[in-house]
Design an enzyme around this catalytic site. Structure first.
Site, PDB file in Angstrom:
ATOM      1  N   ASP A  48       0.871  -1.174   0.000  1.00  0.00           N
ATOM      2  CA  ASP A  48       0.000   0.000   0.000  1.00  0.00           C
ATOM      3  C   ASP A  48       0.908   1.223   0.000  1.00  0.00           C
ATOM      4  O   ASP A  48       1.573   1.512   0.992  1.00  0.00           O
ATOM      5  CB  ASP A  48      -0.904  -0.014   1.242  1.00  0.00           C
ATOM      6  CG  ASP A  48      -1.841   1.193   1.255  1.00  0.00           C
ATOM      7  OD1 ASP A  48      -1.737   2.049   0.338  1.00  0.00           O
ATOM      8  OD2 ASP A  48      -2.666   1.284   2.184  1.00  0.00           O
ATOM      9  N   ALA A  72      -0.166   4.501  -9.336  1.00  0.00           N
ATOM     10  CA  ALA A  72      -0.393   5.932  -9.121  1.00  0.00           C
ATOM     11  C   ALA A  72      -1.811   6.126  -8.615  1.00  0.00           C
ATOM     12  O   ALA A  72      -2.660   5.240  -8.772  1.00  0.00           O
ATOM     13  CB  ALA A  72      -0.205   6.702 -10.432  1.00  0.00           C
ATOM     14  N   TYR A  73      -2.055   7.291  -8.044  1.00  0.00           N
ATOM     15  CA  TYR A  73      -3.423   7.705  -7.759  1.00  0.00           C
ATOM     16  C   TYR A  73      -3.931   8.301  -9.067  1.00  0.00           C
ATOM     17  O   TYR A  73      -3.469   9.368  -9.486  1.00  0.00           O
ATOM     18  CB  TYR A  73      -3.449   8.738  -6.625  1.00  0.00           C
ATOM     19  CG  TYR A  73      -4.854   9.120  -6.223  1.00  0.00           C
ATOM     20  CD1 TYR A  73      -5.406   8.668  -5.039  1.00  0.00           C
ATOM     21  CD2 TYR A  73      -5.631   9.919  -7.062  1.00  0.00           C
ATOM     22  CE1 TYR A  73      -6.708   9.005  -4.689  1.00  0.00           C
ATOM     23  CE2 TYR A  73      -6.933  10.251  -6.716  1.00  0.00           C
ATOM     24  CZ  TYR A  73      -7.465   9.798  -5.535  1.00  0.00           C
ATOM     25  OH  TYR A  73      -8.756  10.127  -5.199  1.00  0.00           O
ATOM     26  N   THR A  74      -4.854   7.620  -9.762  1.00  0.00           N
ATOM     27  CA  THR A  74      -5.230   8.022 -11.126  1.00  0.00           C
ATOM     28  C   THR A  74      -6.674   8.525 -11.266  1.00  0.00           C
ATOM     29  O   THR A  74      -7.095   8.827 -12.374  1.00  0.00           O
ATOM     30  CB  THR A  74      -5.038   6.845 -12.112  1.00  0.00           C
ATOM     31  OG1 THR A  74      -5.799   5.735 -11.626  1.00  0.00           O
ATOM     32  CG2 THR A  74      -3.596   6.450 -12.278  1.00  0.00           C
ATOM     33  N   TYR A 111       6.020   6.660 -14.616  1.00  0.00           N
ATOM     34  CA  TYR A 111       5.111   7.223 -15.621  1.00  0.00           C
ATOM     35  C   TYR A 111       4.513   8.544 -15.154  1.00  0.00           C
ATOM     36  O   TYR A 111       4.242   8.723 -13.966  1.00  0.00           O
ATOM     37  CB  TYR A 111       3.969   6.232 -15.933  1.00  0.00           C
ATOM     38  CG  TYR A 111       4.519   4.937 -16.472  1.00  0.00           C
ATOM     39  CD1 TYR A 111       4.796   4.795 -17.821  1.00  0.00           C
ATOM     40  CD2 TYR A 111       4.842   3.890 -15.605  1.00  0.00           C
ATOM     41  CE1 TYR A 111       5.357   3.627 -18.312  1.00  0.00           C
ATOM     42  CE2 TYR A 111       5.402   2.722 -16.085  1.00  0.00           C
ATOM     43  CZ  TYR A 111       5.654   2.602 -17.440  1.00  0.00           C
ATOM     44  OH  TYR A 111       6.228   1.454 -17.919  1.00  0.00           O
ATOM     45  N   ASP A 114       0.083  13.711 -19.610  1.00  0.00           N
ATOM     46  CA  ASP A 114      -0.150  14.932 -20.402  1.00  0.00           C
ATOM     47  C   ASP A 114      -0.829  16.006 -19.560  1.00  0.00           C
ATOM     48  O   ASP A 114      -0.788  17.186 -19.904  1.00  0.00           O
ATOM     49  CB  ASP A 114      -1.017  14.594 -21.629  1.00  0.00           C
ATOM     50  CG  ASP A 114      -2.328  13.900 -21.266  1.00  0.00           C
ATOM     51  OD1 ASP A 114      -2.372  13.192 -20.241  1.00  0.00           O
ATOM     52  OD2 ASP A 114      -3.319  14.067 -22.014  1.00  0.00           O
ATOM     53  N   TYR A 137      -4.736  16.132  -9.767  1.00  0.00           N
ATOM     54  CA  TYR A 137      -4.024  14.960 -10.306  1.00  0.00           C
ATOM     55  C   TYR A 137      -2.773  15.415 -11.084  1.00  0.00           C
ATOM     56  O   TYR A 137      -1.670  14.911 -10.855  1.00  0.00           O
ATOM     57  CB  TYR A 137      -4.981  14.161 -11.203  1.00  0.00           C
ATOM     58  CG  TYR A 137      -4.293  13.110 -12.035  1.00  0.00           C
ATOM     59  CD1 TYR A 137      -3.805  11.934 -11.470  1.00  0.00           C
ATOM     60  CD2 TYR A 137      -4.125  13.285 -13.416  1.00  0.00           C
ATOM     61  CE1 TYR A 137      -3.177  10.969 -12.248  1.00  0.00           C
ATOM     62  CE2 TYR A 137      -3.502  12.325 -14.196  1.00  0.00           C
ATOM     63  CZ  TYR A 137      -3.027  11.173 -13.608  1.00  0.00           C
ATOM     64  OH  TYR A 137      -2.396  10.223 -14.379  1.00  0.00           O
ATOM     65  N   LYS A 141       1.138  14.677 -10.206  1.00  0.00           N
ATOM     66  CA  LYS A 141       2.000  13.919 -11.117  1.00  0.00           C
ATOM     67  C   LYS A 141       3.234  14.739 -11.478  1.00  0.00           C
ATOM     68  O   LYS A 141       4.344  14.207 -11.575  1.00  0.00           O
ATOM     69  CB  LYS A 141       1.234  13.511 -12.389  1.00  0.00           C
ATOM     70  CG  LYS A 141       0.148  12.479 -12.181  1.00  0.00           C
ATOM     71  CD  LYS A 141       0.661  11.143 -11.652  1.00  0.00           C
ATOM     72  CE  LYS A 141       1.481  10.387 -12.663  1.00  0.00           C
ATOM     73  NZ  LYS A 141       1.927   9.072 -12.137  1.00  0.00           N
TER      74      LYS A 141
HETATM   75  N1  LIG Z   1      -4.952   6.226 -17.364  1.00  0.00           N
HETATM   76  C1  LIG Z   1      -4.574   7.263 -18.073  1.00  0.00           C
HETATM   77  O1  LIG Z   1      -5.322   7.769 -18.923  1.00  0.00           O
HETATM   78  C2  LIG Z   1      -3.183   7.843 -17.889  1.00  0.00           C
HETATM   79  C3  LIG Z   1      -2.842   8.956 -18.665  1.00  0.00           C
HETATM   80  C4  LIG Z   1      -1.566   9.503 -18.505  1.00  0.00           C
HETATM   81  C5  LIG Z   1      -0.680   8.937 -17.606  1.00  0.00           C
HETATM   82  N2  LIG Z   1      -1.053   7.873 -16.865  1.00  0.00           N
HETATM   83  C6  LIG Z   1      -0.071   7.327 -15.904  1.00  0.00           C
HETATM   84  O2  LIG Z   1       0.264   6.010 -16.309  1.00  0.00           O
HETATM   85  C7  LIG Z   1       0.569   5.227 -15.139  1.00  0.00           C
HETATM   86  C8  LIG Z   1      -0.255   3.947 -15.167  1.00  0.00           C
HETATM   87  O3  LIG Z   1      -1.631   4.309 -15.089  1.00  0.00           O
HETATM   88  P1  LIG Z   1      -2.811   3.306 -15.437  1.00  0.00           P
HETATM   89  O4  LIG Z   1      -3.574   3.878 -16.551  1.00  0.00           O
HETATM   90  O5  LIG Z   1      -2.281   1.911 -15.526  1.00  0.00           O
HETATM   91  O6  LIG Z   1      -3.684   3.500 -14.113  1.00  0.00           O
HETATM   92  P2  LIG Z   1      -4.534   2.442 -13.280  1.00  0.00           P
HETATM   93  O7  LIG Z   1      -5.128   1.431 -14.181  1.00  0.00           O
HETATM   94  O8  LIG Z   1      -5.431   3.254 -12.400  1.00  0.00           O
HETATM   95  O9  LIG Z   1      -3.424   1.727 -12.404  1.00  0.00           O
HETATM   96  C9  LIG Z   1      -2.855   2.346 -11.279  1.00  0.00           C
HETATM   97  C10 LIG Z   1      -2.531   1.253 -10.289  1.00  0.00           C
HETATM   98  O10 LIG Z   1      -2.032   1.869  -9.101  1.00  0.00           O
HETATM   99  C11 LIG Z   1      -2.579   1.159  -8.011  1.00  0.00           C
HETATM  100  N3  LIG Z   1      -2.635   1.916  -6.782  1.00  0.00           N
HETATM  101  C12 LIG Z   1      -3.407   2.992  -6.497  1.00  0.00           C
HETATM  102  N4  LIG Z   1      -3.255   3.331  -5.211  1.00  0.00           N
HETATM  103  C13 LIG Z   1      -2.383   2.453  -4.673  1.00  0.00           C
HETATM  104  C14 LIG Z   1      -1.827   2.255  -3.375  1.00  0.00           C
HETATM  105  N5  LIG Z   1      -2.159   3.054  -2.346  1.00  0.00           N
HETATM  106  N6  LIG Z   1      -0.958   1.251  -3.196  1.00  0.00           N
HETATM  107  C15 LIG Z   1      -0.642   0.400  -4.210  1.00  0.00           C
HETATM  108  N7  LIG Z   1      -1.132   0.522  -5.440  1.00  0.00           N
HETATM  109  C16 LIG Z   1      -1.991   1.535  -5.669  1.00  0.00           C
HETATM  110  C17 LIG Z   1      -3.983   0.816  -8.450  1.00  0.00           C
HETATM  111  O11 LIG Z   1      -4.480  -0.244  -7.648  1.00  0.00           O
HETATM  112  P3  LIG Z   1      -6.072  -0.440  -7.492  1.00  0.00           P
HETATM  113  O12 LIG Z   1      -6.605  -0.567  -8.893  1.00  0.00           O
HETATM  114  O13 LIG Z   1      -6.170  -1.698  -6.698  1.00  0.00           O
HETATM  115  O14 LIG Z   1      -6.563   0.778  -6.812  1.00  0.00           O
HETATM  116  C18 LIG Z   1      -3.769   0.424  -9.895  1.00  0.00           C
HETATM  117  O15 LIG Z   1      -3.492  -0.947 -10.012  1.00  0.00           O
HETATM  118  C19 LIG Z   1       0.302   6.130 -13.947  1.00  0.00           C
HETATM  119  O16 LIG Z   1       1.499   6.720 -13.522  1.00  0.00           O
HETATM  120  C20 LIG Z   1      -0.624   7.200 -14.497  1.00  0.00           C
HETATM  121  O17 LIG Z   1      -0.528   8.407 -13.771  1.00  0.00           O
HETATM  122  C21 LIG Z   1      -2.289   7.286 -16.998  1.00  0.00           C
END
Ligand SMILES: NC(=O)c1ccc[n+]([C@@H]2O[C@H](COP(=O)([O-])OP(=O)(O)OC[C@H]3O[C@@H](n4cnc5c(N)ncnc54)[C@H](OP(=O)(O)O)[C@@H]3O)[C@@H](O)[C@H]2O)c1
Length: 316
Positions: A48, A72-74, A111, A114, A137, A141
Site C-alpha cells: 500500500d 499511481a493515484y489516477t 510514468y 499529459d 491529479y 503527477k
Molecule cells: N490512465 C490514463 O489515462 C493515464 C494517462 C496519462 C498517464 N497515466 C499514468 O500512467 C501510469 C499507469 O496508469 P494506469 O492507466 O495503468 O492506471 P490504473 O489502471 O489506475 O493503475 C494504477 C494502479 O495503481 C494502483 N494503486 C493505487 N493506489 C495504490 C496504493 N495506495 N498502493 C498500491 N497501489 C496503488 C492501483 O491499484 P487499485 O486498482 O487496486 O486501486 C492500480 O493498479 C500512472 O502513472 C498514471 O498516472 C495514466
C-alpha cells in the site's frame, strides 16, 4: 559439468494490477524475474503506497536490479477531494523510491501524464515546455516527476496520455458498455489528445529496459523525462466514433462542448505530446492511435473475422 544458469535480473514492478502494470507484467517477463507488487497482492507482494514504511520494506526485501513504477493515484476527478492521498502516492512515493534506489545504484522507470500541461499550446508539447497543470491529479503527477528527478536516481519518466486497454477502467471499455446500453450518447468534442494503448506503452518500456539491463545505455546521460504516446491526435468524440465504427455497435453519438459536460477537475483542451525525443534517443515510436485502437478492439474480440471493417475508412 552442467553450466550454471546466469542469475536473472530482479525487476520490481509496482502497480502490477493497473492497466499499464498488467501489460508490463507480461512484457517484462522475458527480461528477468518480475516481482509483481500490487495493492491486493494478487500476483506477488502486497504493497500500500499510502503507507511509506510498507513501500520502503518492499524495496528492501525484494532487492531489485531495476524498478518499474506503474502505480499511481489516477482518479482524476476524485483527486480534487483527496489531494493529500494523491500527493502521498504521486509525489512522496516517487521521491522516496528515488532516494532509496539512488543509494543502491538501481535504475527506475516511472510514468507521468499529459495533464501536467495547461492545454494552451497550438503544437504538440515537448518535454521542456512549461508545465501548468489544471487539476490536483496533474499537479501531483508533476510533483512526482520533480521529486524523483531531485532524488538524483537514474530515472526514466515516460509521460503518456489517454490510456486504455483490455482491462481496468478506461474510455474504450466504457464506450463499448454504453453502446450496448444506450441509444444515444453525448461525447466531448473540444478536448484533443492522443489515445494510447497500455500494451504499446508496456512494449516500449520493455525495449528500454532491455537496453538498460544489457548495459547499452549511459543512464547518467539519458535519464530524464520522455513523451511516449501513440501517434496522431483526436477528440474524445472522434475517438468514440471510431470505437463505434470498428466495434460495429449501433448508437447515436452527439458531439458536445466541455461546457456541457461538467466534471470536478478541469482538463486541458489540447494535450498532444511530441514523441521526437523518445525516437531520437531510443529509436522507438508507437503507431498512430487508430492502428493501436483497432488492434486492441481485435484483442477484445470486436473485429475477429471482420477484416473488411479493419481497413475501411470511417464514414460520417
Ligand atoms: N490512465 C490514463 O489515462 C493515464 C494517462 C496519462 C498517464 N497515466 C499514468 O500512467 C501510469 C499507469 O496508469 P494506469 O492507466 O495503468 O492506471 P490504473 O489502471 O489506475 O493503475 C494504477 C494502479 O495503481 C494502483 N494503486 C493505487 N493506489 C495504490 C496504493 N495506495 N498502493 C498500491 N497501489 C496503488 C492501483 O491499484 P487499485 O486498482 O487496486 O486501486 C492500480 O493498479 C500512472 O502513472 C498514471 O498516472 C495514466
Amino acid at each position: 559439468m552442467t553450466p550454471r544458469p546466469l542469475p536473472r535480473p530482479r525487476i520490481l514492478l509496482i502497480g502490477a494490477d493497473g492497466q499499464v502494470g498488467w501489460e508490463l507484467n507480461r512484457s517484462l517477463t522475458p527480461l528477468g524475474q518480475v516481482i509483481a507488487a500490487s495493492l491486493d497482492g494478487a500476483r506477488g507482494p502486497r504493497v500500500d503506497l499510502a503507507d511509506l514504511r510498507s513501500t520502503r520494506a518492499l524495496v528492501e526485501e525484494s532487492a531489485p536490479d531495476v524498478v518499474v513504477n506503474a502505480a499511481a493515484y489516477t482518479a482524476v476527478d476524485k483527486a480534487e477531494g483527496e489531494a493529500e492521498l494523491a500527493r502521498c502516492i504521486n509525489v512522496e512515493v516517487p521521491g522516496m523510491l528515488g532516494e532509496l534506489l539512488r543509494g543502491r545504484g538501481v535504475p527506475i522507470i516511472h510514468y507521468s501524464t499529459d495533464f501536467v500541461f495547461s492545454g494552451e499550446s497550438k503544437r504538440p508539447y515537448r518535454e521542456d515546455d512549461e508545465p501548468g497543470p489544471l487539476n490536483v491529479y496533474g499537479e501531483t503527477k508533476l510533483g512526482g516527476e520533480q521529486s524523483l528527478l531531485a532524488s538524483g536516481a537514474n530515472a526514466i519518466i515516460l509521460r503518456t496520455s489517454w490510456v486504455y486497454g483490455v482491462r481496468g477502467h478506461n474510455f474504450v471499455r466504457t464506450m463499448l458498455r454504453l453502446f450496448a446500453e444506450r441509444e444515444e450518447l453525448r461525447v466531448v468534442d473540444d478536448q484533443v489528445g492522443a489515445p494510447t494503448w497500455s500494451r504499446m506503452l508496456a512494449e516500449v518500456t520493455a525495449q528500454i529496459l532491455y537496453r538498460i539491463l544489457r548495459g547499452d545505455l549511459e543512464l547518467e546521460r539519458i535519464k530524464g523525462v520522455y513523451h511516449a504516446t501513440n501517434g496522431g491526435e483526436t477528440s474524445w468524440f472522434n475517438f468514440a466514433r471510431t470505437i463505434l465504427h470498428v466495434s460495429g455497435g449501433s448508437c447515436s453519438l452527439l458531439a458536445i462542448p466541455t461546457s456541457e459536460y461538467r466534471t470536478p477537475a478541469c482538463r486541458p483542451a489540447y494535450s498532444v505530446l511530441d514523441n521526437a525525443k523518445l525516437e531520437e534517443t531510443f529509436g522507438l515510436s508507437l503507431p498512430d492511435w487508430e492502428v493501436s485502437l483497432r488492434q486492441c478492439l481485435d484483442d477484445l474480440g470486436y473485429c475477429a473475422g471482420r477484416q473488411d471493417r479493419l481497413n475501411r475508412p470511417i464514414q460520417d
